[in-house]
Design an enzyme around this catalytic site. Structure first.
Site, PDB file in Angstrom:
ATOM      1  N   THR A  65      25.789  70.734 -16.321  1.00 42.71           N
ATOM      2  CA  THR A  65      25.252  71.368 -15.246  1.00 42.71           C
ATOM      3  C   THR A  65      23.902  71.991 -15.570  1.00 42.71           C
ATOM      4  O   THR A  65      23.584  71.947 -16.822  1.00 42.71           O
ATOM      5  CB  THR A  65      26.315  71.831 -14.335  1.00 42.71           C
ATOM      6  OG1 THR A  65      25.422  72.245 -13.059  1.00 42.71           O
ATOM      7  CG2 THR A  65      26.707  73.313 -14.867  1.00 42.71           C
ATOM      8  N   LYS A 104      20.635  69.574 -17.401  1.00 42.14           N
ATOM      9  CA  LYS A 104      20.594  68.211 -17.281  1.00 42.14           C
ATOM     10  C   LYS A 104      19.386  67.311 -17.595  1.00 42.14           C
ATOM     11  O   LYS A 104      19.254  66.241 -18.103  1.00 42.14           O
ATOM     12  CB  LYS A 104      20.636  67.942 -15.576  1.00 42.14           C
ATOM     13  CG  LYS A 104      21.932  68.577 -15.176  1.00 42.14           C
ATOM     14  CD  LYS A 104      21.893  68.295 -13.485  1.00 42.14           C
ATOM     15  CE  LYS A 104      22.967  69.044 -12.809  1.00 42.14           C
ATOM     16  NZ  LYS A 104      23.092  68.522 -11.347  1.00 42.14           N
ATOM     17  N   ASP A 134      24.537  62.401  -9.617  1.00 44.80           N
ATOM     18  CA  ASP A 134      24.140  63.282  -8.485  1.00 44.80           C
ATOM     19  C   ASP A 134      23.483  62.504  -7.083  1.00 44.80           C
ATOM     20  O   ASP A 134      23.740  62.960  -6.110  1.00 44.80           O
ATOM     21  CB  ASP A 134      23.161  64.452  -9.038  1.00 44.80           C
ATOM     22  CG  ASP A 134      23.764  65.450  -9.746  1.00 44.80           C
ATOM     23  OD1 ASP A 134      24.818  65.696  -9.696  1.00 44.80           O
ATOM     24  OD2 ASP A 134      22.977  65.956 -10.681  1.00 44.80           O
ATOM     25  N   ALA A 184      12.080  71.542  -2.398  1.00 47.02           N
ATOM     26  CA  ALA A 184      11.386  70.429  -3.448  1.00 47.02           C
ATOM     27  C   ALA A 184      11.791  71.069  -4.864  1.00 47.02           C
ATOM     28  O   ALA A 184      10.856  70.613  -5.830  1.00 47.02           O
ATOM     29  CB  ALA A 184       9.915  70.237  -3.261  1.00 47.02           C
ATOM     30  N   GLY A 216      14.718  70.906  -8.056  1.00 45.53           N
ATOM     31  CA  GLY A 216      15.285  69.759  -8.793  1.00 45.53           C
ATOM     32  C   GLY A 216      16.241  69.025  -7.613  1.00 45.53           C
ATOM     33  O   GLY A 216      16.093  67.795  -7.398  1.00 45.53           O
ATOM     34  N   ALA A 217      17.097  69.645  -6.926  1.00 45.95           N
ATOM     35  CA  ALA A 217      17.961  69.002  -5.933  1.00 45.95           C
ATOM     36  C   ALA A 217      16.948  68.429  -4.672  1.00 45.95           C
ATOM     37  O   ALA A 217      17.254  67.172  -4.485  1.00 45.95           O
ATOM     38  CB  ALA A 217      18.819  70.001  -5.247  1.00 45.95           C
ATOM     39  N   ARG A 230       8.644  76.380  -0.049  1.00 46.26           N
ATOM     40  CA  ARG A 230       8.042  77.532  -0.116  1.00 46.26           C
ATOM     41  C   ARG A 230       6.566  77.460  -0.816  1.00 46.26           C
ATOM     42  O   ARG A 230       5.567  77.805  -0.428  1.00 46.26           O
ATOM     43  CB  ARG A 230       8.892  78.755  -0.668  1.00 46.26           C
ATOM     44  CG  ARG A 230       8.003  79.944  -1.225  1.00 46.26           C
ATOM     45  CD  ARG A 230       9.007  80.827  -1.761  1.00 46.26           C
ATOM     46  NE  ARG A 230       9.412  80.478  -2.844  1.00 46.26           N
ATOM     47  CZ  ARG A 230      10.179  81.122  -3.515  1.00 46.26           C
ATOM     48  NH1 ARG A 230      10.582  82.623  -3.280  1.00 46.26           N
ATOM     49  NH2 ARG A 230      10.790  80.669  -4.789  1.00 46.26           N
ATOM     50  N   THR A 231       6.816  76.777  -1.986  1.00 48.16           N
ATOM     51  CA  THR A 231       5.746  76.291  -2.992  1.00 48.16           C
ATOM     52  C   THR A 231       5.040  75.077  -2.602  1.00 48.16           C
ATOM     53  O   THR A 231       5.789  73.978  -2.950  1.00 48.16           O
ATOM     54  CB  THR A 231       6.248  76.299  -4.494  1.00 48.16           C
ATOM     55  OG1 THR A 231       6.513  77.503  -4.629  1.00 48.16           O
ATOM     56  CG2 THR A 231       4.830  76.028  -5.289  1.00 48.16           C
ATOM     57  N   TYR A 243      27.630  75.045  -0.626  1.00 44.64           N
ATOM     58  CA  TYR A 243      28.690  74.854  -0.144  1.00 44.64           C
ATOM     59  C   TYR A 243      29.798  76.224  -0.020  1.00 44.64           C
ATOM     60  O   TYR A 243      30.711  76.252   0.444  1.00 44.64           O
ATOM     61  CB  TYR A 243      29.655  73.707  -0.828  1.00 44.64           C
ATOM     62  CG  TYR A 243      29.785  73.747  -2.410  1.00 44.64           C
ATOM     63  CD1 TYR A 243      28.642  73.381  -3.216  1.00 44.64           C
ATOM     64  CD2 TYR A 243      30.604  74.755  -2.973  1.00 44.64           C
ATOM     65  CE1 TYR A 243      28.890  73.546  -4.447  1.00 44.64           C
ATOM     66  CE2 TYR A 243      30.655  74.875  -4.457  1.00 44.64           C
ATOM     67  CZ  TYR A 243      29.675  74.482  -5.267  1.00 44.64           C
ATOM     68  OH  TYR A 243      29.928  74.619  -6.490  1.00 44.64           O
TER      69      TYR A 243
HETATM   70  P1  ATR Z   1      17.727  73.441  -7.400  1.00 43.83           P
HETATM   71  O1  ATR Z   1      17.995  72.499  -8.734  1.00 43.83           O
HETATM   72  O2  ATR Z   1      18.925  73.854  -6.879  1.00 43.83           O
HETATM   73  O3  ATR Z   1      17.044  72.638  -6.397  1.00 43.83           O
HETATM   74  P2  ATR Z   1      15.528  74.966  -8.004  1.00 43.83           P
HETATM   75  O4  ATR Z   1      14.708  73.709  -8.683  1.00 43.83           O
HETATM   76  O5  ATR Z   1      15.122  76.144  -8.689  1.00 43.83           O
HETATM   77  O6  ATR Z   1      16.953  74.744  -7.965  1.00 43.83           O
HETATM   78  O7  ATR Z   1      15.035  74.786  -6.416  1.00 43.83           O
HETATM   79  C1  ATR Z   1      15.450  76.024  -5.525  1.00 43.83           C
HETATM   80  C2  ATR Z   1      14.782  75.586  -4.227  1.00 43.83           C
HETATM   81  O8  ATR Z   1      15.053  76.592  -3.207  1.00 43.83           O
HETATM   82  C3  ATR Z   1      13.319  75.636  -4.390  1.00 43.83           C
HETATM   83  O9  ATR Z   1      12.880  74.335  -3.195  1.00 43.83           O
HETATM   84  C4  ATR Z   1      12.583  76.672  -4.138  1.00 43.83           C
HETATM   85  O10 ATR Z   1      11.304  77.050  -3.601  1.00 43.83           O
HETATM   86  P3  ATR Z   1      10.217  77.027  -4.651  1.00 43.83           P
HETATM   87  O11 ATR Z   1       9.954  75.624  -5.094  1.00 43.83           O
HETATM   88  O12 ATR Z   1       8.984  77.703  -3.695  1.00 43.83           O
HETATM   89  O13 ATR Z   1      10.673  78.192  -5.593  1.00 43.83           O
HETATM   90  C5  ATR Z   1      13.518  77.276  -2.829  1.00 43.83           C
HETATM   91  N1  ATR Z   1      13.795  78.493  -2.792  1.00 43.83           N
HETATM   92  C6  ATR Z   1      14.365  79.599  -3.677  1.00 43.83           C
HETATM   93  N2  ATR Z   1      14.206  80.956  -2.985  1.00 43.83           N
HETATM   94  C7  ATR Z   1      13.545  80.870  -2.108  1.00 43.83           C
HETATM   95  C8  ATR Z   1      12.840  81.991  -1.120  1.00 43.83           C
HETATM   96  N3  ATR Z   1      13.178  83.076  -1.457  1.00 43.83           N
HETATM   97  N4  ATR Z   1      12.360  81.357  -0.171  1.00 43.83           N
HETATM   98  C9  ATR Z   1      12.080  79.934   0.221  1.00 43.83           C
HETATM   99  N5  ATR Z   1      12.495  79.095  -0.815  1.00 43.83           N
HETATM  100  C10 ATR Z   1      13.083  79.393  -1.769  1.00 43.83           C
END
Ligand code: ATR
Length: 277
Positions: free
Chosen positions: A43, A47, A103, A129, A131-132, A153-154, A221
């Site tokens: 995990t 990955k 996944d 957007a 990883g997941a 967000r980004t 979850y």
């Molecule tokens: P995962 O593998 O679970 O997808 P990740 O790649 O770190 O983990 O992605 C986390 C996601 O949650 C991203 O879409 C992130 O947005 P950013 O790409 O802008 O970082 C989003 N996320 C995390 N914290 C956030 C926050 N406070 N507000 C809005 N989006 C958030």
């Protein structure tokens, strides 16, 4: 969940968790191979790293650029690579690590089984957007959604995933924004917002009122019901949380190691017991 599955299948195997630092991953995989383990799950954050380390990659891993399941394999008398289960006690000397990704498949299975949601021809709003979110969007595109709306967000990350989908799946209408009308068959939260009680909503309700979605799926979850899911239920949407994704990625891995169908019912019950107490 895996130990419950193994017990139901009557296999005298054990599934154990080990904490491994990224700098030690190569050695950990080599060690598992040396000890002739059947396989591994990996995990975050392993990955992507494992993708570079395993001896061979299955199409499922190539498609998503990540490995969450390794199966160790040996050569049989005909020179064919077989899962180690095949060999009983006489495991060959030469063993390779075969990397898979279960996944993406799990996302679609959970949408089908837990939500009775049909991906083909649907419109989906994906929040997140990372990883997941990226894998979910690409898998939905591969399974034939009609339209995808990607919000993050980004914004540049949502745009990058949209560009990748346009290139790989030109039949899918994709935009890196909320739908203008604001409607979608499915709203899928793939952000981490909702994990903590104080988190803001991942959804900008002024851009997309929740009742605009027929189905709402939250990959989170724990807690079992995020504020997003609570709001969705109150608005009359059909909802599911991400426990099914966890179940199905594990069930697929078990099938790869054992060559047998995963005993889903017992695995789900064990998972629920362990996650929710
Ligand atoms: P995962 O593998 O679970 O997808 P990740 O790649 O770190 O983990 O992605 C986390 C996601 O949650 C991203 O879409 C992130 O947005 P950013 O790409 O802008 O970082 C989003 N996320 C995390 N914290 C956030 C926050 N406070 N507000 C809005 N989006 C958030």
């Amino acid at each position: 969940m895996q130990n419950a599955g193994l017990a139901t299948l009557g296999l005298n195997w054990r599934y154990l968790a080990f904490e491994v630092q990224p700098k030690d991953l190569r050695e950990a995989i080599a060690g598992a191979r040396a000890m002739k383990l059947i396989g591994l799950n990996l995990t975050v954050p392993h990955k992507l790293l494992a993708f570079e380390i395993v001896d061979v990659l299955d199409e499922s891993a190539k498609a998503w650029g990540a490995v969450n399941t390794i199966r160790f394999e040996g050569k049989d008398e005909q020179g064919q690579w077989q899962p180690l289960k095949f060999f009983a006690d006489d495991v060959p000397r030469e063993i390779r690590s075969h990397g898979f990704n279960t996944d993406a498949e799990a996302i679609v299975l959970s949408l089908q089984e837990d939500l009775q949601f049909k991906v083909k021809g649907a419109s989906v709003l994906v929040l997140g957007a990372g990883g997941a979110g990226r894998v979910a969007a690409l898998k939905l595109a591969a399974e034939g959604v009609a339209a995808l709306f990607l919000v993050n967000r980004t914004a540049s990350k949502a745009e990058a995933v949209a560009a990748e989908i346009r290139q790989r799946f030109p039949g899918v209408a994709v935009s890196a924004d909320y739908p203008k009308n604001p409607r979608a068959d499915l709203l899928l939260n793939a952000t981490s917002l909702g994990l903590q009680a104080r988190d803001p909503s991942p959804l900008e309700e002024t851009r997309f009122p929740i009742r605009g979605a027929k189905f709402v799926y939250d990959m989170i979850y724990r807690p079992a019901e995020t504020p997003l899911l609570r709001m969705a239920k109150a608005a009359g949407c059909r909802t599911a949380n991400g426990l099914g994704m966890l179940l199905y990625q594990g069930a697929k891995a078990l099938e790869l190691w054992t060559g047998q169908p995963a005993p889903l019912k017992g695995m789900r019950a064990a998972l629920e017991r362990n996650v929710y107490g």
